[in-house]
Design a protein around this motif. Sequence first.
Motif, PDB file in Angstrom:
ATOM      1  N   CYS A  82      22.227  35.871   1.228  1.00 50.39           N
ATOM      2  CA  CYS A  82      21.118  36.260   0.358  1.00 50.39           C
ATOM      3  C   CYS A  82      21.479  37.495  -0.479  1.00 50.39           C
ATOM      4  CB  CYS A  82      19.884  36.612   1.184  1.00 50.39           C
ATOM      5  SG  CYS A  82      18.880  35.210   1.623  1.00 50.39           S
ATOM      6  N   PHE A 136      16.888  31.914   0.450  1.00 49.38           N
ATOM      7  CA  PHE A 136      15.663  31.195   0.835  1.00 49.38           C
ATOM      8  C   PHE A 136      15.941  30.097   1.866  1.00 49.38           C
ATOM      9  CE2 PHE A 136      15.000  32.487  -3.707  1.00 49.38           C
ATOM     10  CZ  PHE A 136      14.306  33.640  -3.374  1.00 49.38           C
ATOM     11  N   HIS A 137      16.814  30.450   2.791  1.00 50.28           N
ATOM     12  CA  HIS A 137      17.126  29.585   3.931  1.00 50.28           C
ATOM     13  C   HIS A 137      15.991  29.742   4.949  1.00 50.28           C
ATOM     14  CE1 HIS A 137      17.947  33.479   5.644  1.00 50.28           C
ATOM     15  NE2 HIS A 137      18.649  33.737   4.564  1.00 50.28           N
ATOM     16  N   CYS A 168      14.340  33.221   6.033  1.00 46.82           N
ATOM     17  CA  CYS A 168      14.631  34.182   4.963  1.00 46.82           C
ATOM     18  C   CYS A 168      13.398  35.031   4.678  1.00 46.82           C
ATOM     19  CB  CYS A 168      15.036  33.427   3.698  1.00 46.82           C
ATOM     20  SG  CYS A 168      15.307  34.473   2.270  1.00 46.82           S
ATOM     21  N   ARG A 169      13.622  36.319   4.339  1.00 44.23           N
ATOM     22  CA  ARG A 169      12.489  37.207   4.106  1.00 44.23           C
ATOM     23  C   ARG A 169      12.392  37.663   2.657  1.00 44.23           C
ATOM     24  NH1 ARG A 169      12.868  41.748   8.347  1.00 44.23           N
ATOM     25  NH2 ARG A 169      10.735  42.118   7.722  1.00 44.23           N
ATOM     26  N   HIS A 170      13.182  37.056   1.794  1.00 40.72           N
ATOM     27  CA  HIS A 170      13.134  37.458   0.391  1.00 40.72           C
ATOM     28  C   HIS A 170      11.905  36.890  -0.315  1.00 40.72           C
ATOM     29  CE1 HIS A 170      17.351  38.554   1.125  1.00 40.72           C
ATOM     30  NE2 HIS A 170      17.094  39.463   0.205  1.00 40.72           N
TER      31      HIS A 170
HETATM   32 ZN   LIG Z   1      16.907  35.974   2.296  1.00 43.52          ZN
END
Ligand SMILES: [Zn+2]
Length: 278
Positions: free
Chosen positions: A229, A260-261, A264-266
Amino acid sequence: MREVPRPDYEYQIERIVSEYTRAMYRISAELQRLDLTDMSRANAAAALAEVVRILTELNETSSEWVTRNLPIAATDGVAGTIYALGVADTFEEARKIAKFNRINKAMVDAVIADTQSDLLAVTANVERKVRAAVRQATAESMRANMARGVNGRRTVNRDILDGVRKKLGDSVNTGIIDAAGRKWKPEVYVDMVTRTKTMEAHMEATINEAVARDALYGVISRHGAKDNCRLYEGKTVKLVPNAPGPYPYLGNLRGGRDVFHPNCRHVVSPIRKPPDAN
Ligand SMILES: [Zn+2]
């Protein structure tokens, strides 16, 4: 540029995960109580009834969790966009005016249904495995006791007992086997599913609200990620494939192995114009 506040559902996720952990523990305890040397169909049926009761209760709890928490995540996404685009001065204010448009309503219903079926698959699988293990345990036990009747000795073999005991234990430990053949313990799988689905609801809502407000671009958040990421942090993306400019389309990045796996926290903060335009 205003960023969409990073959502945090840790507390809620921990709560649902611990419900699964507790239920699996109770099922294990129920199975351990079985007297494998002298099991009857009635014992087996009583244990299975208790297991089904625990799983039914768990399904109810998780259904409530999903219908309550996914709309919250989606509302946070809508509010994040309202705030990021400067329509409201604070995120709290944005949250007060956040409403689901038609697309978001349909999206929330779909994510809820999806998540419900992922979680139901976990309990259905546990039930199937427990039933099979109990059936085998009953058969082994009855067979051994039949043999005892013939030669007058207890012949429940230690190895068979251990094998049955292990099968019973394993039946609770495998919640799901995914498409790649990986085995997930129920609580680990539930953690991944609820985390991923709340983030999905959040991001879908963010994008739908942004596009409805003519913001066709977004910037990927930064938090010093260590995984792949990191290559995408701070990058500008298109929210719809036909937006002009040489930016990657967010839809093509999502669900991949890099950004965005699962887990994921994005997040993406919508913007009306990409940074280097005009
Ligand atoms: Zn991520």
